[in-house]
Write a protein that holds these residues in place. Structure first.
Motif, PDB file in Angstrom:
ATOM      1  N   UNK A   1       0.817  -1.208   0.000  1.00  0.00           N
ATOM      2  CA  UNK A   1       0.000   0.000   0.000  1.00  0.00           C
ATOM      3  C   UNK A   1       0.849   1.255   0.000  1.00  0.00           C
ATOM      4  N   UNK A   2       1.918   1.252   0.790  1.00  0.00           N
ATOM      5  CA  UNK A   2       2.815   2.410   0.805  1.00  0.00           C
ATOM      6  C   UNK A   2       3.425   2.633  -0.573  1.00  0.00           C
ATOM      7  N   UNK A   3       3.816   1.551  -1.243  1.00  0.00           N
ATOM      8  CA  UNK A   3       4.367   1.679  -2.593  1.00  0.00           C
ATOM      9  C   UNK A   3       3.311   2.235  -3.560  1.00  0.00           C
ATOM     10  N   UNK A   4       2.092   1.731  -3.424  1.00  0.00           N
ATOM     11  CA  UNK A   4       1.023   2.178  -4.319  1.00  0.00           C
ATOM     12  C   UNK A   4       0.760   3.671  -4.163  1.00  0.00           C
TER      13      UNK A   4
ATOM     14  N   UNK B   1       2.756  10.264  -8.529  1.00  0.00           N
ATOM     15  CA  UNK B   1       3.427  10.607  -9.783  1.00  0.00           C
ATOM     16  C   UNK B   1       2.733  10.017 -11.012  1.00  0.00           C
ATOM     17  N   UNK B   2       1.886   9.007 -10.788  1.00  0.00           N
ATOM     18  CA  UNK B   2       1.203   8.330 -11.898  1.00  0.00           C
ATOM     19  C   UNK B   2      -0.241   8.074 -11.500  1.00  0.00           C
ATOM     20  N   UNK B   3      -1.133   9.040 -11.755  1.00  0.00           N
ATOM     21  CA  UNK B   3      -2.534   8.909 -11.314  1.00  0.00           C
ATOM     22  C   UNK B   3      -3.245   7.673 -11.848  1.00  0.00           C
ATOM     23  N   UNK B   4      -2.759   7.097 -12.947  1.00  0.00           N
ATOM     24  CA  UNK B   4      -3.403   5.905 -13.501  1.00  0.00           C
ATOM     25  C   UNK B   4      -2.793   4.613 -12.951  1.00  0.00           C
TER      26      UNK B   4
END
Length: 312
Positions: A244-247, A253-256
């Motif tokens: 989750x932290x990585x996500x 930086x990458x909304x998609x």
């Protein structure tokens, strides 16, 4: 028996709160016992989190463990305070004359680079060679597992079309392996990588055995007895919130950015995920430590004197 780590290492407070048995340095020196010496070459960006994750698992065994934190000699960590690195880490050049019962090398966020383009590749190659003469058994994780197989066996890594990211099932292909003692037939593993090593690239006659493999994410755990190494391509050591932290970090930086698969309940990122791999993590690290204890020389100076296993 407890794990021995520096008295003021930040991980100590977290582990003590979890009930992990921690030994103070002044008490350890009074015990007439040789602890297992485990080195951790920590290549992960968030070194404090990784220290805690690894210490939690190696400290859960019934043996006394002395954990030594190691860093690349001439590489400056960008995401960890300089004071922390100076206080708790030793450069590999400072420990290369020493011997370790076990040595763990973590992953690193450099998958997009060719191995030879990684800034510290030359030193890592020397470290991998050094494990063959100064370490009884090695455990490599994620990118380090790929790097070790490339260095020792010429097995390449391959780019994935999309990031393998989430919790994925892996089949237990070798239930008789001492490293999988007590494992279920299926094992859930956190996966977070952009590259993979493929079974078809493993050379014949090297004695390399696939222990865990997933239908969706491929190789999960490989035994490499000729190099006295266990290679884990995924992250059983992860905390509940690590994916989750990585996500959320990448989402900024990458909304998609897609959700990690099979992780958030009902794919709702506002819900707390359940840790479904903790028991497998403790089993794997406990089995690894036990195998080291059963086979390592009593005299630490004899480590590495036994020739590498001949196979093929």
């Amino acid at each position: 028996m407890p794990i021995k780590i520096p008295d003021d290492l930040p991980a100590r407070r977290q582990l003590e709160a979890e009930g992990v048995n921690i030994m103070r340095e002044r008490d350890a020196v009074r015990q007439d016992i040789r602890p297992l010496r485990i080195g951790l070459l920590n290549l992960m960006p968030n070194k404090i989190s990784t220290e805690t994750q690894i210490a939690r698992l190696v400290g859960a065994t019934p043996l006394q463990i002395e954990l030594t934190l190691v860093r690349i000699t001439n590489y400056v960590a960008r995401n960890t305070p300089v004071t922390h690195m100076a206080s708790f880490y030793r450069a590999w050049e400072q420990v290369r004359a020493e011997r370790f019962d076990g040595f763990i090398i973590t992953g690193a966020p450099v998958e997009h680079l060719a191995f030879e383009d990684v800034q510290y590749w030359d030193e890592l190659r020397h470290i991998l060679d050094w494990t063959q003469s100064h370490v009884h058994h090695c455990l490599t994780i994620c990118w380090a597992a790929q790097a070790a197989l490339w260095h020792f066996h010429g097995i390449p890594k391959h780019d994935l079309s999309a990031k393998a990211f989430g919790i994925f099932n892996h089949g237990n292909l070798a239930p008789a392996s001492p490293y999988l003692r007590g494992f279920s037939d299926d094992v859930l593993m956190p996966v977070s990588r952009w590259t993979e090593v493929r079974r078809d690239d493993i050379p014949q006659g090297r004695g390399i055995n696939v222990l865990l493999e997933g239908e969706e994410t491929g190789l999960g755990l490989v035994d490499d007895p000729s190099c006295r190494s266990l290679h884990m391509f995924n992250h059983l050591e992860y905390d509940t919130n690590s994916l989750g932290d990585e996500y959320f970090r990448d989402l900024a930086n990458a909304p998609s950015m897609p959700l990690p698969r099979n992780y958030f309940p009902d794919d709702d990122s506002s819900c707390r995920p359940a840790n479904r791999w903790r028991s497998a993590a403790h089993l794997l690290f406990g089995n690894w430590i036990n195998e080291i204890y059963q086979t390592t020389p009593f005299n630490v100076n004899d480590i590495g004197m036994i020739p590498r296993q001949l196979v093929g």
